[in-house]
Design a protein around this motif. Structure first.
Motif, PDB file in Angstrom:
ATOM      1  N   UNK A  65      -5.168   8.538  -2.310  1.00 49.18           N
ATOM      2  CA  UNK A  65      -5.052   9.979  -2.135  1.00 49.18           C
ATOM      3  C   UNK A  65      -6.347  10.451  -1.490  1.00 49.18           C
ATOM      4  N   UNK A  66      -6.210  11.164  -0.379  1.00 50.09           N
ATOM      5  CA  UNK A  66      -7.374  11.628   0.381  1.00 50.09           C
ATOM      6  C   UNK A  66      -7.322  13.143   0.476  1.00 50.09           C
ATOM      7  N   UNK A  67      -8.445  13.786   0.198  1.00 51.17           N
ATOM      8  CA  UNK A  67      -8.517  15.242   0.318  1.00 51.17           C
ATOM      9  C   UNK A  67      -9.780  15.624   1.083  1.00 51.17           C
ATOM     10  N   UNK A  68      -9.629  16.407   2.145  1.00 46.47           N
ATOM     11  CA  UNK A  68     -10.823  16.917   2.821  1.00 46.47           C
ATOM     12  C   UNK A  68     -11.606  17.810   1.853  1.00 46.47           C
ATOM     13  N   UNK A  69     -12.857  17.521   1.645  1.00 44.30           N
ATOM     14  CA  UNK A  69     -13.673  18.272   0.691  1.00 44.30           C
ATOM     15  C   UNK A  69     -13.735  19.751   1.069  1.00 44.30           C
TER      16      UNK A  69
ATOM     17  N   UNK B 211     -12.793  13.328  -0.083  1.00 42.82           N
ATOM     18  CA  UNK B 211     -12.809  12.734  -1.421  1.00 42.82           C
ATOM     19  C   UNK B 211     -11.590  11.817  -1.483  1.00 42.82           C
ATOM     20  N   UNK B 212     -11.766  10.619  -2.011  1.00 47.19           N
ATOM     21  CA  UNK B 212     -10.691   9.632  -2.029  1.00 47.19           C
ATOM     22  C   UNK B 212     -10.536   9.066  -3.432  1.00 47.19           C
ATOM     23  N   UNK B 213      -9.293   8.996  -3.883  1.00 48.04           N
ATOM     24  CA  UNK B 213      -8.971   8.296  -5.122  1.00 48.04           C
ATOM     25  C   UNK B 213      -8.098   7.113  -4.737  1.00 48.04           C
ATOM     26  N   UNK B 214      -8.577   5.937  -5.058  1.00 48.43           N
ATOM     27  CA  UNK B 214      -7.826   4.707  -4.839  1.00 48.43           C
ATOM     28  C   UNK B 214      -7.440   4.148  -6.191  1.00 48.43           C
TER      29      UNK B 214
ATOM     30  N   UNK C 143       0.863  -1.178   0.000  1.00 45.17           N
ATOM     31  CA  UNK C 143       0.000   0.000   0.000  1.00 45.17           C
ATOM     32  C   UNK C 143       0.902   1.230   0.000  1.00 45.17           C
ATOM     33  N   UNK C 144       0.715   2.115  -0.988  1.00 46.51           N
ATOM     34  CA  UNK C 144       1.535   3.312  -1.158  1.00 46.51           C
ATOM     35  C   UNK C 144       0.752   4.550  -0.724  1.00 46.51           C
ATOM     36  N   UNK C 145       1.441   5.470  -0.049  1.00 49.06           N
ATOM     37  CA  UNK C 145       0.841   6.731   0.374  1.00 49.06           C
ATOM     38  C   UNK C 145       1.478   7.880  -0.395  1.00 49.06           C
ATOM     39  N   UNK C 146       0.806   9.030  -0.487  1.00 50.35           N
ATOM     40  CA  UNK C 146       1.369  10.181  -1.205  1.00 50.35           C
ATOM     41  C   UNK C 146       2.685  10.694  -0.622  1.00 50.35           C
TER      42      UNK C 146
END
Length: 129
Positions: free
Chosen positions: A110-114, A92-95, A35-38
């Motif tokens: 990648x996770x971004x607070x909306x 918002x999440x992009x997997x 599992x890779x993180x930004x």
């Protein structure tokens, strides 16, 4: 194969969110899953499953709305919105998932607070002091 890969990824997320059973994920991952993180860190299968297990308690009741699932060969990309009850707008999440022989071999997230999405549109500008 593309449709099958999409189904595997959707089943993995449905199992996790629907039942909260992290152990149901384990057979869907290769033994050498990464599992890779930004931030350029990565975790092994055991480390990632432990992190997911630890997050389940504070994230109990999390709602997941899958917006898009796209597949190309051995990769599946999923965009979703996630939030806790009463904690809109959430994240918002992009997997991105890479599958190998019917199992998930790698994942990027990648996770971004909306609520902060607008300010991220100008990430290159110096912060106001």
């Amino acid at each position: 194969m593309t449709t099958e890969n999409k189904n595997i990824v959707q089943r993995a997320l449905t199992e996790l969110v629907g039942t909260g059973d992290v152990d149901a994920l384990a057979p869907l991952l290769t033994d050498d899953f990464v599992h890779h993180r930004p931030d350029s860190t990565s975790s092994t299968k055991a480390e990632w499953l432990a992190a997911v297990r630890a997050a389940l308690i504070p994230l109990a009741g999390m709602q997941v709305e899958i917006q898009h699932v796209l597949a190309d060969g051995d990769h599946v990309v999923m965009y979703s919105r996630r939030w806790l009850p009463g904690a809109e707008p959430g994240i918002a999440v992009v997997d991105i998932w890479r599958l190998d022989d019917g199992l998930i071999a790698e994942a990027w997230e990648i996770i971004e607070p909306v609520a902060r999405a607008t300010e991220h549109l100008t990430w290159w500008e110096p912060a106001a002091h």
